[in-house]
Scaffold this motif. Structure first.
Motif, PDB file in Angstrom:
ATOM      1  N   PRO A  50       9.241  -4.346  -1.131  1.00 25.32           N
ATOM      2  CA  PRO A  50       8.309  -5.463  -1.034  1.00 25.32           C
ATOM      3  C   PRO A  50       8.857  -6.534  -0.090  1.00 25.32           C
ATOM      4  N   GLY A  51       8.098  -6.852   0.928  1.00 28.08           N
ATOM      5  CA  GLY A  51       8.508  -7.888   1.860  1.00 28.08           C
ATOM      6  C   GLY A  51       9.610  -7.487   2.822  1.00 28.08           C
ATOM      7  N   ALA A  82       9.081  -3.320   5.482  1.00 29.68           N
ATOM      8  CA  ALA A  82       8.167  -3.817   4.453  1.00 29.68           C
ATOM      9  C   ALA A  82       7.207  -2.709   4.020  1.00 29.68           C
ATOM     10  N   LEU A  83       6.850  -2.705   2.751  1.00 28.11           N
ATOM     11  CA  LEU A  83       5.890  -1.720   2.249  1.00 28.11           C
ATOM     12  C   LEU A  83       4.599  -1.740   3.060  1.00 28.11           C
ATOM     13  N   THR A  84       4.199  -2.924   3.505  1.00 19.48           N
ATOM     14  CA  THR A  84       2.948  -3.052   4.246  1.00 19.48           C
ATOM     15  C   THR A  84       3.038  -2.435   5.643  1.00 19.48           C
ATOM     16  N   ASP A  85       4.241  -2.140   6.115  1.00 23.03           N
ATOM     17  CA  ASP A  85       4.424  -1.537   7.435  1.00 23.03           C
ATOM     18  C   ASP A  85       4.556  -0.013   7.376  1.00 23.03           C
ATOM     19  N   ARG A  87       3.595   3.736   7.350  1.00 21.73           N
ATOM     20  CA  ARG A  87       2.538   4.689   7.689  1.00 21.73           C
ATOM     21  C   ARG A  87       2.877   5.967   6.932  1.00 21.73           C
ATOM     22  N   ASP A 109       3.321  -3.938  -8.192  1.00 20.51           N
ATOM     23  CA  ASP A 109       3.154  -4.125  -6.752  1.00 20.51           C
ATOM     24  C   ASP A 109       2.012  -3.245  -6.237  1.00 20.51           C
ATOM     25  N   THR A 110       0.946  -3.875  -5.775  1.00 25.14           N
ATOM     26  CA  THR A 110      -0.242  -3.117  -5.368  1.00 25.14           C
ATOM     27  C   THR A 110       0.008  -2.303  -4.098  1.00 25.14           C
ATOM     28  N   ASP A 111       0.859  -2.782  -3.197  1.00 26.78           N
ATOM     29  CA  ASP A 111       1.156  -2.036  -1.976  1.00 26.78           C
ATOM     30  C   ASP A 111       1.908  -0.751  -2.300  1.00 26.78           C
ATOM     31  N   SER A 112       2.920  -0.873  -3.162  1.00 22.26           N
ATOM     32  CA  SER A 112       3.664   0.304  -3.604  1.00 22.26           C
ATOM     33  C   SER A 112       2.749   1.259  -4.352  1.00 22.26           C
ATOM     34  N   LEU A 115       0.513   3.217  -1.995  1.00 21.41           N
ATOM     35  CA  LEU A 115       1.249   4.276  -1.304  1.00 21.41           C
ATOM     36  C   LEU A 115       1.449   5.487  -2.212  1.00 21.41           C
TER      37      LEU A 115
END
Length: 222
Positions: A50-51, A82-85, A87, A109-112, A115
């Protein structure tokens, strides 16, 4: 050569039921033993948090010079993205080490979670060990159900948490939450190595399971 994504905690504490915090992070053995196994097999490791924060190690897990030396050599752990990066299509497998850190951040964590939802749904091999399955709790599909519901898994058990001294201090217990989310937790002897493979998901119960889990995940990668 496969590319393996390590999803790791960025939390250096775990908030207990009474509001106090317990210093934590990732459990060293659960990161470095699979890391060494994957690298020895010729695979590439990328860490995402995260982050993009460097994942903190739980200092209690630094109980041997061997573990400390192995951690020092694992340079990728100090160079996360970062998780948001991420692909996801760039990777061949996902691995989530434990420690109490994931109970604090990856569990919500919604991003995790997104994924992991995509990974399991696509058939990608997913490996998770000890408290790492807390990350599976955030893997919620659009219909509100958990993406791992119906899977049989191993995870840190209520009994192990009791022996650990945290069962009565925690806001919630991992085995309970996973069960509530529709997963079947296959709980075995405390502290003994135990892995479960169900379709494309490989899970381990505790730190001692991280080595055997890495071997099973390599079989999935092929």
């Amino acid at each position: 050569m496969a590319k393996i994504l390590f999803l790791m905690t960025a939390a250096d504490h775990w908030t207990l039921a009474d509001g106090t915090t317990h210093p934590t992070g990732f459990w060293a053995e659960e990161a470095v033993v699979p890391y060494e196994t994957f690298k020895a097999a010729g695979h590439e490791v990328t860490v995402a948090t995260p982050g993009g924060a460097v994942s903190p190690v739980d200092k209690v897990s630094l109980d041997s010079d061997e573990i400390k030396a192995a951690l020092e050599k694992a340079t990728e752990l100090r160079e996360p993205i970062a998780l948001t990066d991420v692909r996801l299509e760039d990777y061949d497998a996902v691995y989530v080490p434990g420690g109490h850190g994931p109970m604090e951040d990856l569990a919500v964590d919604t991003d995790s979670g997104a994924l992991l939802t995509r990974a399991v749904g696509s058939g990608m091999p997913v490996g998770v060990v000890c408290h790492g399955p807390a990350a599976l709790l955030a893997a919620v599909k659009d219909d509100g159900t958990n993406a791992f519901a119906g899977y049989r898994v191993a995870a840190f058990t209520n009994e192990e948490e009791r022996i650990n001294g945290f069962a009565d201090k925690a806001k919630w217990l991992l085995q309970d939450r996973l069960t509530e989310a529709g997963l079947t937790v296959d709980a075995r002897t405390p502290w003994a190595p135990h892995t479960v493979t169900d379709r494309n998901v490989v899970t381990g119960q505790n730190p001692a399971s991280s080595g055997p889990l890495a071997v099973e995940l390599l079989k999935q990668i092929g």
